[in-house]
Design a protein around this motif. Structure first.
Motif, PDB file in Angstrom:
ATOM      1  N   THR A 109      -5.282   7.879  -0.927  1.00  0.00           N
ATOM      2  CA  THR A 109      -6.653   7.747  -1.706  1.00  0.00           C
ATOM      3  C   THR A 109      -6.142   7.584  -3.247  1.00  0.00           C
ATOM      4  O   THR A 109      -4.905   7.794  -3.357  1.00  0.00           O
ATOM      5  N   ARG A 110      -6.650   7.525  -4.165  1.00  0.00           N
ATOM      6  CA  ARG A 110      -6.615   7.523  -5.301  1.00  0.00           C
ATOM      7  C   ARG A 110      -5.801   8.729  -5.852  1.00  0.00           C
ATOM      8  O   ARG A 110      -5.166   8.764  -6.791  1.00  0.00           O
ATOM      9  N   GLU A 111      -5.820   9.906  -5.088  1.00  0.00           N
ATOM     10  CA  GLU A 111      -5.145  11.170  -5.660  1.00  0.00           C
ATOM     11  C   GLU A 111      -3.615  10.856  -5.256  1.00  0.00           C
ATOM     12  O   GLU A 111      -2.722  11.719  -5.710  1.00  0.00           O
ATOM     13  N   ASP A 112      -3.240   9.944  -4.397  1.00  0.00           N
ATOM     14  CA  ASP A 112      -1.689   9.938  -4.049  1.00  0.00           C
ATOM     15  C   ASP A 112      -1.073   9.098  -4.931  1.00  0.00           C
ATOM     16  O   ASP A 112      -1.383   7.964  -5.563  1.00  0.00           O
ATOM     17  N   THR A 113       0.396   9.401  -5.265  1.00  0.00           N
ATOM     18  CA  THR A 113       0.885   8.678  -6.157  1.00  0.00           C
ATOM     19  C   THR A 113       1.486   7.390  -5.815  1.00  0.00           C
ATOM     20  O   THR A 113       1.363   6.365  -6.646  1.00  0.00           O
ATOM     21  N   TYR A 164      -0.628   5.383  -4.396  1.00  0.00           N
ATOM     22  CA  TYR A 164      -2.032   4.471  -4.170  1.00  0.00           C
ATOM     23  C   TYR A 164      -1.831   3.106  -4.678  1.00  0.00           C
ATOM     24  O   TYR A 164      -2.163   1.967  -4.285  1.00  0.00           O
ATOM     25  N   ASP A 165      -1.570   3.301  -6.009  1.00  0.00           N
ATOM     26  CA  ASP A 165      -1.412   1.778  -6.917  1.00  0.00           C
ATOM     27  C   ASP A 165      -0.525   0.888  -6.292  1.00  0.00           C
ATOM     28  O   ASP A 165      -1.038  -0.172  -6.161  1.00  0.00           O
ATOM     29  N   ARG A 172      -2.004  -0.489  -3.142  1.00  0.00           N
ATOM     30  CA  ARG A 172      -3.338  -1.397  -3.241  1.00  0.00           C
ATOM     31  C   ARG A 172      -2.820  -2.887  -3.921  1.00  0.00           C
ATOM     32  O   ARG A 172      -3.739  -3.871  -3.696  1.00  0.00           O
ATOM     33  N   TRP A 195      -9.733  -1.735  -6.190  1.00  0.00           N
ATOM     34  CA  TRP A 195      -9.455  -0.431  -5.832  1.00  0.00           C
ATOM     35  C   TRP A 195     -10.122   0.287  -4.449  1.00  0.00           C
ATOM     36  O   TRP A 195     -11.521   0.643  -4.406  1.00  0.00           O
ATOM     37  N   ASP A 233     -12.638  -3.578  -2.780  1.00  0.00           N
ATOM     38  CA  ASP A 233     -13.198  -2.519  -3.524  1.00  0.00           C
ATOM     39  C   ASP A 233     -13.888  -1.556  -2.816  1.00  0.00           C
ATOM     40  O   ASP A 233     -14.842  -1.907  -2.018  1.00  0.00           O
TER      41      ASP A 233
END
Ligand SMILES: Cc1cc2nc3c(=O)[nH]c(=O)nc-3n(C[C@H](O)[C@H](O)[C@H](O)COP(=O)(O)OP(=O)(O)OC[C@H]3O[C@@H](n4cnc5c(N)ncnc54)[C@H](O)[C@@H]3O)c2cc1C
Length: 476
Positions: A37-41, A43-44, A47, A57, A100
């Motif tokens: 999820t967005r909390e994971d480094t 993630y970017d 995605r 996102w 998204d």
């Protein structure tokens, strides 16, 4: 004509639930792979898709480890009403491997490949890339026809059709598909082939990701090991003669000769001669599976009639040709796509091509014309979901550049070129070369096969669970 681009897909997520905290915790506990999820480094990076023009996102990204993980994701998302995107190689033009707000089922953990040299088959897991397949089959002197960039995913390319250097000799990728394991919208996994779930097998061969998640493909492989491959370039002043000449040549050439026509800017790197660096040219990239003598015999009349700036095909291992363009097209560039199936070009269409080919806006932008005659054209239009087998060319125009500031330039050029040639087209395009261009374009691509696809969709996915694709909704 619909010129909507990459943005519309986002709207599809608005009617769906976002993955809640409970959903994420429960799914995380059920799968062996990672759920980001967005909390994971990571993630970017996870995605990001190949086309950097697409930025989305997701609520969560499941990096699955096995078929059980895929089933768990499908069941959890269906029960919670979460929109799912399925990611294979992440190459899709319109970014169909990411969504998204929803759940991305990332198949890259499924990359097992097993070659059976006696049976001349290769079994490939649903998240592999074609470079990985070529690597596995080459030691056995075998190859399965696919596309021209090795980082392209097996899943997306196959389910859309699959054309490339071996199309004339061995057919489309789907013409070499023997069977597939598919996780359906209801969470069941079935094996489909010419003998089992035959309607589903028909639909998978061109119908894209509409019918389920393919976790394993079984392909026929062909004895292709070393080929005569590489480019011939002509100056733009010779481009009309070169395109006319290539069209005539490829219309009747033996099927062992493949290759595509292009307008391109000569890349400023070795092995291209320095004198040509940065020059706009017309070109053909050849792939001949026969001996050098027969290649010369077929091609030399064109080379003599229309003397090129560079004629550099040479004998090389097939995977070397397959990865020839990889360094020029790394992930993360901006891409704008338009495509059409074309008949044989008239003189007027050739002139229009040369006019636009001379205006390539950036060094990476290009036009490709893939000939479809030969083995692929011998399969009937109704035999697989992929329909336009009597087209002469599969045409694709791509505006490409690393700079996000050039988006409009790329878009305007691509659409201008496409509009100029579209009147000469079949009014339909290869699904894998399309962005998000609206329901009419999808319908015309499947033509008379569309209604059967809808009926099969209704049977296997009545709720349109798999909709982040070139969507065939279950109702007409
Ligand atoms: C640089 C470049 C070169 C290309 N060259 C060629 C070419 O030579 N010939 C050609 O035919 N095409 C070519 N393509 C187009 C390519 O076939 C499509 O972009 C295709 O969608 C890529 O598949 P993917 O798995 O990498 O894409 P993704 O973006 O991961 O997925 C694309 C679609 O396929 C679905 N999907 C992927 N895997 C599965 C699976 N296992 N089960 C179910 N659904 C799945 C996804 O849900 C999505 O809808 C090229 C694309 C690029 C960017």
């Amino acid at each position: 004509m619909n010129h909507e681009g990459e943005g519309k897909m986002t709207k599809r997520s608005t009617v769906h639930a976002r993955p809640s905290k409970d959903f994420i915790e429960a799914l995380r506990a059920r799968i062996r792979g990672r759920l980001l999820t967005r909390e994971d480094t990571e993630y970017d990076a996870a995605r990001a898709v190949y086309n950097a023009m697409i930025q989305r996102w997701p609520g969560a990204i499941a990096q699955v480890d096995d078929v059980a993980d895929v089933i768990a994701c499908v069941n959890a998302a269906r029960e919670a009403g979460v929109l799912v995107a399925v990611r294979g190689g992440g190459h899709n033009a319109g970014g169909l491997g990411v969504v998204d707000g929803g759940l991305v089922v990332d198949l890259r953990g499924l990359r097992g490949i097993r070659v059976d040299p006696q049976a001349r088959t290769v079994r490939v897991d649903g998240g592999a890339t074609w470079g990985e397949v070529d690597h596995a089959t080459h030691p056995f002197g075998l190859a399965t026809p696919c596309g021209i960039i090795s980082s392209t995913g097996v899943g997306g390319l196959t389910l859309g059709g699959g054309s490339g250097y071996l199309t004339r000799s061995c057919g489309l990728t789907i013409d070499n598909l023997i069977s597939a394991d598919v996780v359906l919208a209801d969470g069941r996994m079935v094996t489909t082939s010419a003998d089992e779930y035959t309607d589903l097998f028909w639909a998978l061969r061109g119908g894209g990701g509409n019918f389920g998640i393919v976790t394993s493909f079984l392909f026929r492989a062909h004895p292709v090991s070393r080929v005569i491959g590489g480019p011939t370039f002509w100056g733009l002043e010779q481009a009309e003669d070169a395109l006319r000449g290539f069209q005539e040549l490829i219309e009747s050439a033996p099927e062992e000769l493949g290759g595509f026509f292009a307008f391109l800017v000569v890349p400023p790197v070795a092995p291209f001669p320095e004198a040509l660096h940065g020059r706009k040219v017309a070109g053909v990239v050849w792939c001949h599976t026969g001996p050098q003598e027969s290649f010369d015999q077929i091609v030399n009349p064109l080379i003599s009639a229309v003397p090129p700036l560079l004629h550099a095909p040479q004998e090389l291992p097939y995977p070397a040709l397959q990865s020839f363009f990889d360094p020029l097209y790394p992930a993360g560039l901006q891409w704008y796509w338009r495509a059409d199936f074309m008949g044989k070009f008239t003189e007027e269409a050739i002139r229009e091509h040369v006019r636009w080919g001379g205006t390539l806006p950036t060094g990476h932008s290009t036009l490709h014309l893939y000939p479809l005659n030969g083995a692929a054209a011998r399969v009937g239009a109704g035999e697989t979901a992929y329909r336009h087998r009597d087209a002469f060319w599969s045409q694709v125009i791509v505006g490409v550049d690393p700079d996000p500031g050039k988006t409009e330039v790329l878009r305007d050029w691509t659409i201008g070129y496409y509009d100029a040639l579209h009147p000469y087209s079949r009014g339909a395009a290869y699904v894998n070369f399309m962005m998000d261009e609206g329901a009419d374009r999808i319908r015309s691509t499947y033509g008379a096969n569309y209604d059967r696809l809808v009926a099969i969709k209704r049977q296997y996915d009545p709720g349109n669970f798999f909709r982040v694709n070139q969507n065939v909704p279950p109702a007409l």
